[in-house]
Scaffold this motif. Sequence first.
Motif, PDB file in Angstrom:
ATOM      1  N   PHE A 215      13.623 -82.969 -42.708  1.00  0.00           N
ATOM      2  CA  PHE A 215      14.923 -83.633 -42.763  1.00  0.00           C
ATOM      3  C   PHE A 215      15.025 -84.580 -43.959  1.00  0.00           C
ATOM      4  CE2 PHE A 215      15.229 -82.148 -38.407  1.00  0.00           C
ATOM      5  CZ  PHE A 215      16.572 -81.837 -38.302  1.00  0.00           C
ATOM      6  N   SER A 216      13.898 -85.117 -44.410  1.00  0.00           N
ATOM      7  CA  SER A 216      13.924 -85.937 -45.625  1.00  0.00           C
ATOM      8  C   SER A 216      14.302 -85.090 -46.833  1.00  0.00           C
ATOM      9  CB  SER A 216      12.559 -86.592 -45.837  1.00  0.00           C
ATOM     10  OG  SER A 216      12.243 -87.444 -44.751  1.00  0.00           O
ATOM     11  N   GLU A 217      13.746 -83.879 -46.899  1.00  0.00           N
ATOM     12  CA  GLU A 217      14.130 -82.987 -47.993  1.00  0.00           C
ATOM     13  C   GLU A 217      15.601 -82.613 -47.920  1.00  0.00           C
ATOM     14  OE1 GLU A 217      12.405 -82.031 -50.552  1.00  0.00           O
ATOM     15  OE2 GLU A 217      10.601 -83.133 -49.951  1.00  0.00           O
ATOM     16  N   MET A 218      16.088 -82.384 -46.706  1.00  0.00           N
ATOM     17  CA  MET A 218      17.528 -82.092 -46.559  1.00  0.00           C
ATOM     18  C   MET A 218      18.382 -83.267 -47.020  1.00  0.00           C
ATOM     19  SD  MET A 218      17.659 -80.191 -42.861  1.00  0.00           S
ATOM     20  CE  MET A 218      16.651 -78.748 -42.516  1.00  0.00           C
ATOM     21  N   PRO A 224      21.414 -87.402 -52.920  1.00  0.00           N
ATOM     22  CA  PRO A 224      20.325 -87.747 -53.863  1.00  0.00           C
ATOM     23  C   PRO A 224      20.185 -89.245 -54.101  1.00  0.00           C
ATOM     24  CG  PRO A 224      21.720 -85.968 -54.716  1.00  0.00           C
ATOM     25  CD  PRO A 224      22.431 -86.549 -53.541  1.00  0.00           C
ATOM     26  N   SER A 225      21.181 -90.060 -53.759  1.00  0.00           N
ATOM     27  CA  SER A 225      21.105 -91.493 -54.034  1.00  0.00           C
ATOM     28  C   SER A 225      20.060 -92.202 -53.175  1.00  0.00           C
ATOM     29  CB  SER A 225      22.468 -92.145 -53.809  1.00  0.00           C
ATOM     30  OG  SER A 225      22.901 -91.941 -52.472  1.00  0.00           O
ATOM     31  N   VAL A 226      19.680 -91.607 -52.043  1.00  0.00           N
ATOM     32  CA  VAL A 226      18.696 -92.245 -51.165  1.00  0.00           C
ATOM     33  C   VAL A 226      17.281 -91.728 -51.431  1.00  0.00           C
ATOM     34  CG1 VAL A 226      20.396 -92.653 -49.360  1.00  0.00           C
ATOM     35  CG2 VAL A 226      19.095 -90.525 -49.350  1.00  0.00           C
ATOM     36  N   SER A 227      17.108 -90.926 -52.435  1.00  0.00           N
ATOM     37  CA  SER A 227      15.779 -90.362 -52.726  1.00  0.00           C
ATOM     38  C   SER A 227      14.724 -91.405 -53.062  1.00  0.00           C
ATOM     39  CB  SER A 227      15.885 -89.343 -53.866  1.00  0.00           C
ATOM     40  OG  SER A 227      16.720 -88.273 -53.490  1.00  0.00           O
ATOM     41  N   TYR A 229      13.979 -94.074 -51.686  1.00  0.00           N
ATOM     42  CA  TYR A 229      13.388 -94.678 -50.488  1.00  0.00           C
ATOM     43  C   TYR A 229      12.505 -93.711 -49.695  1.00  0.00           C
ATOM     44  CZ  TYR A 229      17.095 -98.055 -51.444  1.00  0.00           C
ATOM     45  OH  TYR A 229      17.921 -98.968 -52.052  1.00  0.00           O
ATOM     46  N   PHE A 230      12.500 -92.457 -50.095  1.00  0.00           N
ATOM     47  CA  PHE A 230      11.768 -91.471 -49.322  1.00  0.00           C
ATOM     48  C   PHE A 230      10.244 -91.630 -49.394  1.00  0.00           C
ATOM     49  CE2 PHE A 230      15.517 -88.329 -49.497  1.00  0.00           C
ATOM     50  CZ  PHE A 230      16.053 -88.919 -48.375  1.00  0.00           C
ATOM     51  N   PRO A 231       9.647 -91.999 -50.539  1.00  0.00           N
ATOM     52  CA  PRO A 231       8.176 -92.161 -50.553  1.00  0.00           C
ATOM     53  C   PRO A 231       7.671 -93.192 -49.544  1.00  0.00           C
ATOM     54  CG  PRO A 231       9.007 -92.006 -52.779  1.00  0.00           C
ATOM     55  CD  PRO A 231      10.199 -92.097 -51.894  1.00  0.00           C
ATOM     56  N   GLN A 232       8.352 -94.351 -49.465  1.00  0.00           N
ATOM     57  CA  GLN A 232       7.941 -95.349 -48.481  1.00  0.00           C
ATOM     58  C   GLN A 232       8.141 -94.845 -47.052  1.00  0.00           C
ATOM     59  OE1 GLN A 232      10.063 -98.951 -49.341  1.00  0.00           O
ATOM     60  NE2 GLN A 232       8.921 -99.370 -51.230  1.00  0.00           N
ATOM     61  N   ALA A 233       9.261 -94.136 -46.834  1.00  0.00           N
ATOM     62  CA  ALA A 233       9.510 -93.605 -45.485  1.00  0.00           C
ATOM     63  C   ALA A 233       8.449 -92.572 -45.102  1.00  0.00           C
ATOM     64  CB  ALA A 233      10.900 -92.984 -45.426  1.00  0.00           C
ATOM     65  N   LEU A 234       8.043 -91.739 -46.056  1.00  0.00           N
ATOM     66  CA  LEU A 234       7.014 -90.739 -45.761  1.00  0.00           C
ATOM     67  C   LEU A 234       5.672 -91.398 -45.474  1.00  0.00           C
ATOM     68  CD1 LEU A 234       7.878 -87.941 -48.344  1.00  0.00           C
ATOM     69  CD2 LEU A 234       8.261 -87.921 -45.880  1.00  0.00           C
TER      70      LEU A 234
END
Length: 486
Positions: A215-218, A224-227, A229-234
């Motif tokens: 779902f993060s990839e989706m 794309p503006s929230v990309s 923040y994804f490393p910390q979320a992962l």
Amino acid sequence: MSGCTAILRRSSQNLMELSIGSKSPGASLRGFNSCARGKVKPGNSIIGQMKAMDRFPPANGPLGVSSIRRAYSSDTGIKPEVPIVPPTETAEVGTGGTTWMDIFENARNSTIDATTDAGKKVKEMTDAVTPHVQSFLEANPDLEKVVVPLGGTLCGTLLAWFVMPIVFKRLHKYGSQNPISALLGNSVNTNASYSTSLWSALEDPAKYLITFMAFSEMAAVIAPSVSPYFPQALRGAFVLSVVWFLHRWKANFITKAMANQTALVTDRARLSAFNQVSSLGLIALGIMGLAEACGVAVQSILTVGGVGGVATAFAARDVLGNVLNGFSLQFSRPFSVGEYIKAGSIEGTVLEIGLTSTLMMSPEKLPFTVPNSLFSSQIIVNRSRAQWRVSVTKIPIRLEDIEKVPAVAEEIKAMLRSNPKVILETDAPYCYLSRLESSYGELVIGCILQKMRKDELIYAEQDILLGAARIIKSHGVEFGSTTQCC
């Protein structure tokens, strides 16, 4: 003529070598002699005869020689004497050189050839389809940027939810039996349950972690503006998944150990204490790992927590004292649930041992709660763990009957020795006159009883008192009064 003589001599040597092992070598020699005497068809030379023989190379055994004789006789016109070979001998000759190694080598070569051909065909198909796929994706850019990533993540999620549990169950089945037996295909019956295994503990955290990543990839494709923040979320999701896996693994291990029928009550109590302590440790580890994943320095948290911890400990020293004593009771186990204890003025049956307090039941069947810190300053007497019980009774008698005490004491001791609930190996029963007062004398009766329940102990002591009273009455001894006269 000299040249012909040399050719004939060399041909005779070759035929003699080929004729070794034949059943009727004379036939070949007669054929060759006929050729040497000149019985040759017109137009055929000796050189031609030799070339005809060269067209039929010798084979293994007598069959090769027979073929040579047939080739030679066709040109010379002489009927050869061919030995008859049975069919069984022919089969033996035809298969005598085949071994298992040859069969395996042929099978290996066939497999390699089939694999190579399949790889070539797949490569040809891929090379043929790739240009069409590339052109189709170039014609539809939205398909390449949206549909393909979303389809891949959905397929990965479905595989994680439906295929991965099957793989984990197969791995558990393989790991719970002997690897050699598993490789040989022999089934081994084991009582290992998948629900309490390592793979079961890993299943749910892995599924939810893969789902979160999908779902993060989706979300990265759609917004794309929230990309950033994804490393910390992962990282945070990975930390939580690891802590969750460790908690489930610990819970499965403790559940399996608690279900063991041979486990003692004290071992189960220690496992319960370990479960509580390890849960607190995992919670602390998860908080620190999540803070580190989110970019918060753990060192600053520990520094602030240390200063605040000192103030908190000073303000809540009673609560912390109860908690620490609760941990001490959990691991030292001076008493367990269901045991009858006495600590100072507190006496009763233990119902529950908590982290800060202990619930007990009084002899009057009234429940009450005791702070755990109280047990650290009291002497604890655990009557349930005693291997035997000592019964001591004091009976006052009149001073006028003092002379009858020896006979009474001997008969009482004989009565105690005949009681099946009295232990004789540890210490012998006794009965004697312990003290004398102005108005009475004190007769002491003592023995060691077996370990039994409280109601059984009461009835056993009652039987001893009744027996002693009957013996005292039979000797004419009367009970004295402990009241002092003025």
